[in-house]
Design a protein around this motif. Structure first.
Motif, mmCIF file in Angstrom:
data_model
loop_
_atom_site.group_PDB
_atom_site.id
_atom_site.type_symbol
_atom_site.label_atom_id
_atom_site.label_comp_id
_atom_site.label_asym_id
_atom_site.label_seq_id
_atom_site.Cartn_x
_atom_site.Cartn_y
_atom_site.Cartn_z
ATOM 1 N N VAL A 132 43.621 49.786 36.211
ATOM 2 C CA VAL A 132 43.899 48.357 36.318
ATOM 3 C C VAL A 132 44.168 47.815 34.924
ATOM 4 N N GLN A 133 45.309 47.160 34.762
ATOM 5 C CA GLN A 133 45.632 46.468 33.520
ATOM 6 C C GLN A 133 45.905 45.013 33.884
ATOM 7 N N SER A 134 45.278 44.088 33.148
ATOM 8 C CA SER A 134 45.462 42.679 33.492
ATOM 9 C C SER A 134 45.475 41.812 32.254
ATOM 10 N N GLY A 135 46.027 40.633 32.440
ATOM 11 C CA GLY A 135 45.941 39.574 31.441
ATOM 12 C C GLY A 135 44.763 38.699 31.831
ATOM 13 N N SER A 136 44.994 37.417 31.967
ATOM 14 C CA SER A 136 43.923 36.480 32.310
ATOM 15 C C SER A 136 43.697 36.419 33.819
ATOM 16 N N VAL A 137 42.407 36.275 34.208
ATOM 17 C CA VAL A 137 41.999 36.164 35.608
ATOM 18 C C VAL A 137 40.943 35.076 35.692
ATOM 19 N N THR A 138 41.064 34.188 36.691
ATOM 20 C CA THR A 138 40.068 33.145 36.901
ATOM 21 C C THR A 138 39.697 33.107 38.376
ATOM 22 N N THR A 139 38.393 33.102 38.674
ATOM 23 C CA THR A 139 37.918 32.975 40.055
ATOM 24 C C THR A 139 36.796 31.951 40.103
ATOM 25 N N THR A 140 36.615 31.334 41.277
ATOM 26 C CA THR A 140 35.490 30.424 41.484
ATOM 27 C C THR A 140 34.904 30.688 42.862
ATOM 28 N N GLY A 141 33.624 30.405 42.994
ATOM 29 C CA GLY A 141 32.951 30.575 44.272
ATOM 30 C C GLY A 141 31.874 31.635 44.206
ATOM 31 N N ALA A 142 30.920 31.502 45.100
ATOM 32 C CA ALA A 142 29.818 32.454 45.165
ATOM 33 C C ALA A 142 30.347 33.859 45.414
ATOM 34 N N ARG A 143 29.807 34.829 44.700
ATOM 35 C CA ARG A 143 30.144 36.256 44.804
ATOM 36 C C ARG A 143 31.593 36.574 44.443
ATOM 37 N N SER A 144 32.237 35.674 43.745
ATOM 38 C CA SER A 144 33.613 35.961 43.327
ATOM 39 C C SER A 144 33.612 37.012 42.223
ATOM 40 N N VAL A 145 34.658 37.844 42.202
ATOM 41 C CA VAL A 145 34.789 38.898 41.202
ATOM 42 C C VAL A 145 36.180 38.800 40.595
ATOM 43 N N GLY A 146 36.235 38.776 39.271
ATOM 44 C CA GLY A 146 37.523 38.678 38.589
ATOM 45 C C GLY A 146 38.361 39.929 38.740
ATOM 46 N N ILE A 147 37.814 41.080 38.393
ATOM 47 C CA ILE A 147 38.510 42.365 38.501
ATOM 48 C C ILE A 147 37.570 43.371 39.149
ATOM 49 N N VAL A 148 38.079 44.084 40.159
ATOM 50 C CA VAL A 148 37.328 45.157 40.822
ATOM 51 C C VAL A 148 38.149 46.433 40.732
ATOM 52 N N ALA A 149 37.530 47.511 40.297
ATOM 53 C CA ALA A 149 38.208 48.809 40.244
ATOM 54 C C ALA A 149 37.208 49.886 40.640
ATOM 55 N N ALA A 150 37.595 50.739 41.599
ATOM 56 C CA ALA A 150 36.702 51.803 42.051
ATOM 57 C C ALA A 150 37.520 53.049 42.366
#
Length: 124
Positions: free
Chosen positions: A10-28
């Protein structure tokens, strides 16, 4: 991003999230690489800026991660079988029981290098 048997990159620039249990970047997957060159910002209870998990070598590189909320976590890395490496610029978390960087490996080495990790809040 997730792979059941292969690697995940995963390659990213800026990420914004809001809310309970929110995750900006997930990689598995079986071998994970996360490279974030921008700001990763989350807000909400139990929010996570960057999560990487799986088996095999896991590498997370980030420029800036900021989370706000009860039990919010900046960077979380969990590995069942390999080495873990976290390299970060700044990590800032705010909230009761907040965590800056949490890295774990059941059967490998763990390396964390961070320019700055700051947590603010009760039991942080």
């Amino acid at each position: 991003a997730q792979s059941g048997t292969g690697s995940t990159n995963v390659q990213s620039g800026s990420v914004t999230t809001t809310g309970a249990r929110s995750v900006g970047i997930v990689a598995a997957g079986n071998g994970v690489v996360v490279a974030s060159t921008g700001n990763v910002t989350t807000g909400g209870a139990n929010a996570i800026g960057i999560y990487a998990g799986g088996r095999g070598t896991i590498s997370v590189t980030s420029a800036h991660v900021a989370t706000a909320g009860t039990s919010a976590r900046g960077i979380v890395v969990a590995d069942a079988a390999g080495n873990v490496s976290v390299t970060s610029g700044t990590v800032a978390t705010t909230g009761r029981v907040a965590t800056g960087i949490d890295a774990f490996s059941a059967n490998g080495n763990v390396s964390i290098t961070s320019t700055s990790a700051t947590t603010t809040g009760d039991f942080a």
